[in-house]
Motif scaffolding. Structure first.
Motif, PDB file in Angstrom:
ATOM      1  N   GLU A 124     -21.167   5.278   1.070  1.00  0.00           N
ATOM      2  CA  GLU A 124     -20.466   6.164   2.009  1.00  0.00           C
ATOM      3  C   GLU A 124     -21.151   7.539   2.029  1.00  0.00           C
ATOM      4  N   ARG A 139      -7.896  -3.937 -12.157  1.00  0.00           N
ATOM      5  CA  ARG A 139      -9.129  -4.508 -11.603  1.00  0.00           C
ATOM      6  C   ARG A 139      -9.751  -5.503 -12.600  1.00  0.00           C
ATOM      7  N   CYS A 181     -22.121   1.776 -16.709  1.00  0.00           N
ATOM      8  CA  CYS A 181     -22.835   1.243 -15.558  1.00  0.00           C
ATOM      9  C   CYS A 181     -23.994   0.345 -15.977  1.00  0.00           C
ATOM     10  N   LYS A 238     -17.537  18.150  -9.287  1.00  0.00           N
ATOM     11  CA  LYS A 238     -16.184  17.577  -9.286  1.00  0.00           C
ATOM     12  C   LYS A 238     -16.098  16.483 -10.337  1.00  0.00           C
ATOM     13  N   GLN A 252      -7.816   0.690 -13.126  1.00  0.00           N
ATOM     14  CA  GLN A 252      -8.999   0.033 -13.691  1.00  0.00           C
ATOM     15  C   GLN A 252      -8.586  -1.195 -14.494  1.00  0.00           C
ATOM     16  N   GLU A 257     -10.832  12.292 -11.358  1.00  0.00           N
ATOM     17  CA  GLU A 257      -9.416  12.664 -11.351  1.00  0.00           C
ATOM     18  C   GLU A 257      -8.747  12.382 -12.691  1.00  0.00           C
ATOM     19  N   LEU A 267     -25.423   4.364  -9.449  1.00  0.00           N
ATOM     20  CA  LEU A 267     -24.275   3.536  -9.073  1.00  0.00           C
ATOM     21  C   LEU A 267     -24.041   2.412 -10.088  1.00  0.00           C
ATOM     22  N   GLU A 311     -19.294  -6.082 -10.686  1.00  0.00           N
ATOM     23  CA  GLU A 311     -19.201  -5.192 -11.847  1.00  0.00           C
ATOM     24  C   GLU A 311     -17.736  -5.170 -12.301  1.00  0.00           C
ATOM     25  N   TRP A 339     -15.451   8.734 -14.564  1.00  0.00           N
ATOM     26  CA  TRP A 339     -14.592   8.957 -15.719  1.00  0.00           C
ATOM     27  C   TRP A 339     -15.088   8.289 -16.986  1.00  0.00           C
ATOM     28  N   ALA A 383      -8.984  14.728  -6.632  1.00  0.00           N
ATOM     29  CA  ALA A 383      -9.168  13.296  -6.380  1.00  0.00           C
ATOM     30  C   ALA A 383     -10.382  13.084  -5.479  1.00  0.00           C
ATOM     31  N   GLY A 384     -10.499  11.852  -4.979  1.00  0.00           N
ATOM     32  CA  GLY A 384     -11.666  11.497  -4.183  1.00  0.00           C
ATOM     33  C   GLY A 384     -11.860  12.374  -2.952  1.00  0.00           C
ATOM     34  N   SER A 400     -19.184   4.491  -8.098  1.00  0.00           N
ATOM     35  CA  SER A 400     -19.242   3.125  -7.581  1.00  0.00           C
ATOM     36  C   SER A 400     -20.240   3.009  -6.426  1.00  0.00           C
ATOM     37  N   VAL A 428     -20.781  14.945  -8.097  1.00  0.00           N
ATOM     38  CA  VAL A 428     -19.516  14.231  -8.314  1.00  0.00           C
ATOM     39  C   VAL A 428     -19.767  13.187  -9.394  1.00  0.00           C
ATOM     40  N   ILE A 429     -18.875  13.157 -10.381  1.00  0.00           N
ATOM     41  CA  ILE A 429     -19.109  12.286 -11.543  1.00  0.00           C
ATOM     42  C   ILE A 429     -17.893  11.393 -11.820  1.00  0.00           C
ATOM     43  N   GLY A 435     -13.888  15.210  -3.870  1.00  0.00           N
ATOM     44  CA  GLY A 435     -15.276  14.733  -3.989  1.00  0.00           C
ATOM     45  C   GLY A 435     -15.927  14.650  -2.617  1.00  0.00           C
ATOM     46  N   PHE A 476     -24.708  12.111  -7.251  1.00  0.00           N
ATOM     47  CA  PHE A 476     -23.467  11.345  -7.418  1.00  0.00           C
ATOM     48  C   PHE A 476     -23.660  10.244  -8.439  1.00  0.00           C
TER      49      PHE A 476
END
Ligand code: NDP
Length: 476
Positions: free
Chosen positions: A241, A340, A290, A182, A337, A185, A257, A387, A158, A214-215, A235, A155-156, A218, A232
């Motif tokens: 999780e 945020r 990252c 995956k 984003q 999104e 991460l 971050e 964006w 979407a998630g 985040s 899972v990657i 994933g 993975f």
């Protein structure tokens, strides 16, 4: 400013954009059972294409296909034969570089200069590098005949859609694994074109599967019982999780991460070079990186001189149309984003940091945020700890090298760091003490397929790239 650059936009037509894209399962593009999504151009917020998404049944189908391909075709295939497919894919990625770069810029919002000069060439280099490994795995340091792990779920995010796809696919396939990937999104397009390139290269069905969604898609991929390994990038919260979910299953896991890297500038640094490195460290890819150098640690004696040079340099950055070859800072990838970034910058104001913003005009529409610098930042502030993943630099001061180390390491992350000094001994002294997986000296954001990349603590574990990166995809 002496002159204005004339606009030099790359043509969007080069992307060969199709009205609709579909998931790639078992060697074919299929109608996904999920609700289709519309992927947007963040520079205009207009839809680019409709993308079919995977249902949980599609995830099952993809994992089953990947298992069959692993057991019957790809796993038993001699490395020299696997290499031929990877070399072919690498060559076609290089041949279709312009198309991929324009498509990436349309879907992600990053400047064409970056997708053209960094993302796509680095992706192609990564494929070539791993193609070269496929028949030499006996020299990877894991015994004379290491074996693939099996079926990989990846899972990657964006921020580097094509490059992150390749960072997972190239080593997995070179080592004889098959993969279910995956993409994010908001940026599924280049991974699906990569699937088309793989199909054109004759890659056997099931070896590579790409499932947009979407998630929840994933989560269905990483939680699938049919996998042997999960890779993975994203985040820290989602990484944790996934780690909880996989605990006790015996499945292998690598996590790449977040980060909050220190870029340490000593008073003996070549200042113009350091200014450019700091600017590249945080404003490259709008700060959606990252390993971004999001905390500038500046030696107090050069504060005034350095900050003047830094602001003057940032004033020259052009924010705008990502397809314009003169653009330095493109669009923020998505509305959530951007929200945020706005919220975290507001937290900087509220906690008493001093905000300075470039006067560069922003486009009237689209998702943009101006290059921003917070000075007077204390270590406890959110802009120093969290971050932001946007074009926002936090500046902290230090007096002595020891203080620089303490402040650099005062973070839950440990992905990257930068050191700027003319003294080699000081650079080495610092590098040995900074707790980060990647440390650059008098440069920043250098990526090479031969160099392992990864972090520790809350930045994750495992390495991607280089000989060490193969370990995640092989059993001794
Ligand atoms: P996420 O970690 O949510 O997204 C990364 C990938 O994981 C996406 O493909 C996402 O799908 C998928 N995903 C989401 N939830 C799950 C789940 N429960 N199980 C499995 N996969 C899942 O990051 P965001 O895009 O939400 O970004 C949030 C913040 O994370 C950023 O502001 C930034 O700070 C950080 N980040 C760090 C990255 C890095 O490279 N270190 C990369 C991206 C983000 P979908 O796209 O549908 O959400």
């Amino acid at each position: 400013m002496a002159w204005e650059y004339a606009p030099a936009p790359e043509s969007a037509a080069l992307a060969n954009l199709k009205p609709a894209y579909r998931p790639f399962v078992d060697g074919e593009f299929v109608d996904g059972g999920g609700e289709p999504l519309k992927t947007l151009n963040p520079a205009t917020e207009e839809p680019l294409a409709e993308v079919g998404t995977a249902s949980h049944e599609d995830v099952d189908r993809a994992v089953t296909a990947a298992r069959r391909a692993y057991e019957q075709v790809w796993g038993p295939m001699p490395g020299a034969e696997r290499a031929k497919y990877l070399f072919r894919i690498a060559r076609v990625v290089a041949e279709r570089a312009r198309e991929l770069a324009v498509l990436e810029t349309l879907d992600n919002g990053k400047p064409i200069r970056e997708s053209r000069d960094v993302d796509v060439p680095t992706a192609s280099a990564h494929l070539f590098h791993h193609a070269g490994w496929a028949d030499k795995l006996g020299y990877a340091g894991l015994g004379p005949d290491p074996k693939p792990v099996g079926v990989v779920g990846a899972v990657i995010p964006w921020n580097f859609p094509l490059l992150m796809a390749v960072w997972k696919i190239a080593p997995a396939l070179a080592c004889g694994n098959t993969i279910v990937l995956k993409p994010a999104e908001t940026t599924p397009l280049t991974a699906l074109v990569l699937a088309e390139i793989a199909a054109d290269a004759g890659l056997p069905p099931g070896v590579l599967n790409v499932l947009p969604g979407a998630g929840d898609v994933g989560a269905a991929v990483v939680g699938h019982d049919g996998l042997d390994k999960v890779a993975f990038t994203g985040s820290t919260d989602v990484g944790k999780e996934i780690q909880r979910r996989l605990a006790g299953t015996g499945r292998r896991l690598t996590l790449e991460l977040g980060g909050k890297a220190a870029n340490i500038v000593y008073d003996d640094a070549p200042l113009d070079q350091a200014v450019d490195g700091v600017v590249d460290g945080i404003f490259f890819n709008q700060g959606h990186v990252c390993c971004a150098g999001s905390r500038l640690l500046l030696q107090e004696s050069i504060e005034q001189e350095f900050m003047e040079l830094l602001r003057a340099r940032i004033e020259t950055l052009r924010v705008g149309d990502p397809l314009d070859k003169n653009t330095d800072v493109g669009a923020i990838n998505s509305r959530p984003q951007l929200d945020r970034i706005v919220d975290l910058a507001a937290a900087g104001d509220a906690e008493g940091a001093h905000r300075w913003t470039s006067s560069c005009p922003l486009p009237e529409r689209g998702l943009f945020f101006p290059p921003t610098v917070f000075s007077g930042v204390e270590q406890t502030m959110r802009v120093a700890r969290e971050e932001i993943f946007g074009p926002v630099l936090s500046v902290l001061m230090f007096r002595t090298p020891d203080e620089a180390i303490v402040k650099a390491n005062n973070t839950p992350y440990g992905l990257s760091a930068g050191i700027w000094t003319e003294k080699g001994s000081k650079a080495l002294w610092t590098a040995q003490r900074v707790r980060a997986g990647v440390v650059w000296t008098n440069t920043f954001n250098r990526f090479d397929p031969t160099a392992p990349f990864g972090g520790y603590r809350e930045s994750g574990f495992g390495r991607e790239g280089g000989q060490v990166g193969l370990e995640a995809y092989l059993n001794a």
